[in-house]
Write an enzyme that holds these catalytic residues in place. Structure first.
Site, short mmCIF file in Angstrom:
data_model
loop_
_atom_site.label_atom_id
_atom_site.label_comp_id
_atom_site.label_asym_id
_atom_site.label_seq_id
_atom_site.Cartn_x
_atom_site.Cartn_y
_atom_site.Cartn_z
N LYS A 167 12.14 54.89 67.24
CA LYS A 167 13.59 54.87 67.37
C LYS A 167 13.98 54.48 68.80
O LYS A 167 13.42 55.01 69.77
CB LYS A 167 14.17 56.25 67.03
N ASP A 195 13.44 50.48 65.77
CA ASP A 195 14.64 50.62 64.94
C ASP A 195 15.80 51.04 65.82
O ASP A 195 15.80 52.13 66.38
CB ASP A 195 14.38 51.67 63.85
N GLU A 243 14.02 46.41 63.57
CA GLU A 243 14.85 46.81 62.43
C GLU A 243 16.29 47.03 62.85
O GLU A 243 16.56 47.77 63.80
CB GLU A 243 14.27 48.09 61.81
N ASP A 255 18.26 47.16 57.41
CA ASP A 255 18.28 48.44 56.72
C ASP A 255 19.72 48.78 56.33
O ASP A 255 20.11 48.66 55.17
CB ASP A 255 17.69 49.53 57.62
N LYS A 278 15.43 51.76 50.38
CA LYS A 278 15.26 53.19 50.20
C LYS A 278 15.77 53.56 48.82
O LYS A 278 16.87 53.15 48.43
CB LYS A 278 16.03 53.95 51.28
#
Length: 342
Positions: A107, A138, A164, A190, A214
């Site tokens: 992250k 991400d 991402e 995402d 997801k």
């Protein structure tokens, strides 16, 4: 057909599971679990999500509990480690909880932190994994295009597998993809998939190289498979800090894909300090099994959420169920498009 709300509520249990360290600004993960003919399932949209978005998560939970999952083509899923926005000195402790994982998602762009913090964190992950490890970052759409280009350039020395959601909009993703093409670093979407009215638009417009999908936010396994097939891009199956029950849903999605080129983000049960099963789906040798965990009644009782939070979730369940009923009535369809957020 949708099962009745009464049927779902009969087995509904709400838990609050502590995390090993704060993630997404929370220290405890709440989830509503319920059981159907196929086994236990999960409804766990983050608390800040509005009902229209959360209803897709309920559609996924109902599908997993009441409908047999598609046939699988693999029985284990390679997964990545997930590194929250911790200091570089805490990276090793996080990665120790993901034994055998060759890939780490890191992250970055955390509010209140600096690019130097991100660079140091990513560099420490590279040191831990060694030269053959794979690192993906991400940003959760937090950068503008110029910030993204600068940050990716600053971290490219750590040999990034992909970045991402560096920017929020599809136009920005297309722009940053063009700008960093010379670096050979792919761009993944995402939020531009799971929060979009048209989840395939980002692929149709050629704005990214791969999709992160997801099961819960997209309305279930079949919905995510349909999106993947229509997009025609490589996909990474990921979780949303689910319990092992929700992770199992993601694992069944990953196992039913015809091709799986990337390690999946389904190792996040390792971020939980407690779970609802005695055999949590945490990585062993870098992978997790494709199976439904046995939910333990004692653990459900031990981690039951406070009474007011239980009622909050039951009220949310009722509201989201009403949305699913209305959409099914309006469209006469039970496909994934019927359950996209309004």
């Amino acid at each position: 057909m949708l099962p009745s709300l009464k049927t779902i509520r009969e087995t509904a249990r709400v838990v609050a599971l502590p995390l090993r360290q704060p993630f997404r600004g929370i220290a405890s993960r709440e989830a509503l679990l319920f059981e159907g003919p196929e086994g236990w399932s999960e409804f766990s949209p983050f608390v800040e999500y509005a009902d229209d978005e959360a209803s897709a998560w309920l559609s996924a939970g109902i599908d997993f509990a009441f409908t047999a999952s598609p046939a699988v083509v693999r029985d284990r899923i390679m997964v990545n480690a997930t590194v929250p926005a911790v200091g570089a000195d805490a990276v090793a402790g996080v990665l120790d909880a993901f034994p055998g994982c060759r890939t780490a998602k890191v992250k970055v762009a955390e509010r209140g932190q600096t690019l130097a913090d991100d660079v140091a964190r990513v560099a420490e992950v590279r040191r831990y994994l060694g030269p053959e490890g794979r690192i993906r970052i991400d940003a959760n759409g937090a950068w503008n295009v110029d910030e993204a280009e600068h940050a990716i350039h600053a971290m490219c020395a750590s040999d990034l597998e992909y970045v991402e959601q560096p920017c929020a909009s599809v136009d920005e993703l297309a722009d940053i993809r063009r700008r960093i093409k010379y670096m050979g670093i792919p761009v993944a979407a995402d939020e531009s998939v799971r929060k979009a009215t048209d989840p395939v638009d980002v692929a149709r417009r050629g704005a990214v190289d791969l999709l992160v999908i997801k099961a819960q936010p997209l309305g279930g396994i079949r919905a995510a498979l349909a999106i993947s097939a229509e997009a025609g891009l490589p996909v990474v199956v990921s979780s949303a800090l689910d319990t092992s029950v929700g992770i199992a849903m993601g694992a069944h999605l990953a196992a039913s894909l015809p091709a799986l080129e990337y390690d999946c983000g389904l190792g996040t049960a390792a971020l939980l300090a407690a779970d609802v099963t005695r055999s949590p789906l945490v990585p062993v040798g870098g992978s997790i099994p494709v199976q439904r965990p046995t939910v333990d009644a004692a653990l459900l009782a031990e981690h039951e959420a406070p009474g007011e939070r239980v009622q909050w979730w039951l009220d949310r369940l009722e509201r989201c169920y009403a949305l699913l009923e209305q959409r099914a009535s309006d469209t006469g369809s039970h496909g994934w498009r019927a359950y996209r957020p309004l």
